[in-house]
Design a protein around this motif. Sequence first.
Motif, PDB file in Angstrom:
ATOM      1  N   ASN A 280       0.882  -1.420   0.677  1.00 59.68           N
ATOM      2  CA  ASN A 280       2.249  -1.964   0.689  1.00 59.68           C
ATOM      3  C   ASN A 280       2.676  -2.443   2.078  1.00 59.68           C
ATOM      4  N   GLY A 281       1.734  -3.096   2.777  1.00 63.15           N
ATOM      5  CA  GLY A 281       2.059  -3.677   4.070  1.00 63.15           C
ATOM      6  C   GLY A 281       2.085  -2.707   5.232  1.00 63.15           C
ATOM      7  N   GLU A 282       1.712  -1.428   4.991  1.00 66.89           N
ATOM      8  CA  GLU A 282       1.749  -0.418   6.049  1.00 66.89           C
ATOM      9  C   GLU A 282       0.344   0.095   6.370  1.00 66.89           C
ATOM     10  N   PHE A 283       0.105   0.353   7.659  1.00 66.63           N
ATOM     11  CA  PHE A 283      -1.165   0.912   8.121  1.00 66.63           C
ATOM     12  C   PHE A 283      -1.001   2.399   8.416  1.00 66.63           C
ATOM     13  N   TYR A 284      -2.014   3.184   8.035  1.00 63.30           N
ATOM     14  CA  TYR A 284      -1.998   4.619   8.291  1.00 63.30           C
ATOM     15  C   TYR A 284      -3.342   5.037   8.889  1.00 63.30           C
ATOM     16  N   PHE A 285      -3.328   5.489  10.122  1.00 58.37           N
ATOM     17  CA  PHE A 285      -4.540   5.911  10.825  1.00 58.37           C
ATOM     18  C   PHE A 285      -5.250   7.036  10.080  1.00 58.37           C
ATOM     19  N   ILE A 286      -6.585   6.926   9.977  1.00 56.43           N
ATOM     20  CA  ILE A 286      -7.353   8.029   9.398  1.00 56.43           C
ATOM     21  C   ILE A 286      -8.378   8.599  10.385  1.00 56.43           C
ATOM     22  N   GLU A 287      -9.010   7.745  11.195  1.00 62.38           N
ATOM     23  CA  GLU A 287      -9.947   8.254  12.180  1.00 62.38           C
ATOM     24  C   GLU A 287     -10.363   7.147  13.133  1.00 62.38           C
ATOM     25  N   MET A 288     -11.017   7.548  14.220  1.00 67.34           N
ATOM     26  CA  MET A 288     -11.628   6.591  15.140  1.00 67.34           C
ATOM     27  C   MET A 288     -13.093   6.935  15.289  1.00 67.34           C
TER      28      MET A 288
END
Length: 448
Positions: A280-288
């Motif tokens: 829905n147009g949003e980014f959510y960090f999960i890992e690097m």
Amino acid sequence: MFQKVLIANRGEIALRILRACKELGIQTVAVHSTADADAMHVRLADESVCIGPPQSRDSYLNIHQIVAACEITGADAIHPGYGFLSENAKFSDILAAHNITFIGPSGDHIRVMGDKIEAKRTAKRLGIPVVPGSEGAISDETEARRVAAEIGYPVIIKASAGGGGRGMKVAHSEDDLLVALATAKSEASAAFGDDAVYIEKYLEKPRHIEVQIVGDGAGRAIHLGERDCSLQRRHQKVWEEATSPALNASERAKIGEICSKAVADLGYSGAGTIEFLYENGEFYFIEMNTRLQVEHPITEAITGIDLVHEQIRVASGGGLSVKQEDIRFQGHAIECRINAEDPRTFVPSPGTITHFHTPGGLGIRVDSGVYSGYKIPPYYDSLIGKLIVHGRNRVECMMRLRRALDEFVVDGINTTLPLFRDLVGNTDIANGDYDIHWLEKHLASSAG
């Protein structure tokens, strides 16, 4: 610039690194297990050293043997590729103590980003958007109930030290939560020796978007756009695209700028990938990931920038070869991971390749270390090659991919080529209309 680089890996990535070193005029050392004595990168390297028996723990994960190989050959740097020791902070520290350059980030940065809880805290501090969830590891069932109630069901429980889907469970209600928590902790302990877990909001139909960055370790960094890795099976990537069919130029520039600023502020050195769930147009960090990714060639295809060259330049003190304003995204690229597996059950299929013919033509690249007559050992990852296709736009890329898959021949073993021939003709894939759950649903319906 380095005089001699030891390649602490095997398979297609070892050959990929070897080619980059040769283009830069650097001598190469291949290390190998007894099972890989006839590997292509071993044949082509300037020198080779056997570091142990087939099992990874006795060879490719044997730090003592790898350091000894450096000392014997006089290698002044090590490129770890991906997997094995590529994200091992202890390995980086040991190399530094022996005055051998690790072509990658510092041990401290590997530690921070290798701990999923600490990575999330760091990302939040650096201004990277994160998934709502617990601030740290869940201490007990009471805290788990409280956090889940605050962020709302469904929630996902993840291993702090985890990856690859292990120690990861979804709970759709409080009744599910306690069972999922116990199971996740048990799996995490068995897989990683650490039962710490944390809780995040579970997104129902997200895409998996990752941003490629490179930092010079001195406060400067660039991003090379994003890759869409949403087609996955059991949290393992199968097909990747650059750029993502789901993003527009504005979204790309915004998230890229956030990521490059963050790693510059961190003082990060080398290549890395910041991974997100996107919904829905949003980014959510999960890992690097603090290493080169399997799917890096599609980024190279749309930017014209050799990521291994950049890694080596940065590690040798030469800095970045380009500025952000120099980077242009051209066309579309797709990578298919060709595995030695049954295309229906995904059971590994080691054995002898009796015939191996790769496709050719404009916009076609195949990264592989196998050949006709090569015996695939049963001890390692089943990846035998990557088909990378580039076109002026996504439609051209898909048509070129269809043609390339028709030309690709691997006889003597089972491979996942039939799966990709199926996918390239699917309407949802053609329209770019898929999420991280799409492939498993498609495989389930096909089996039914």
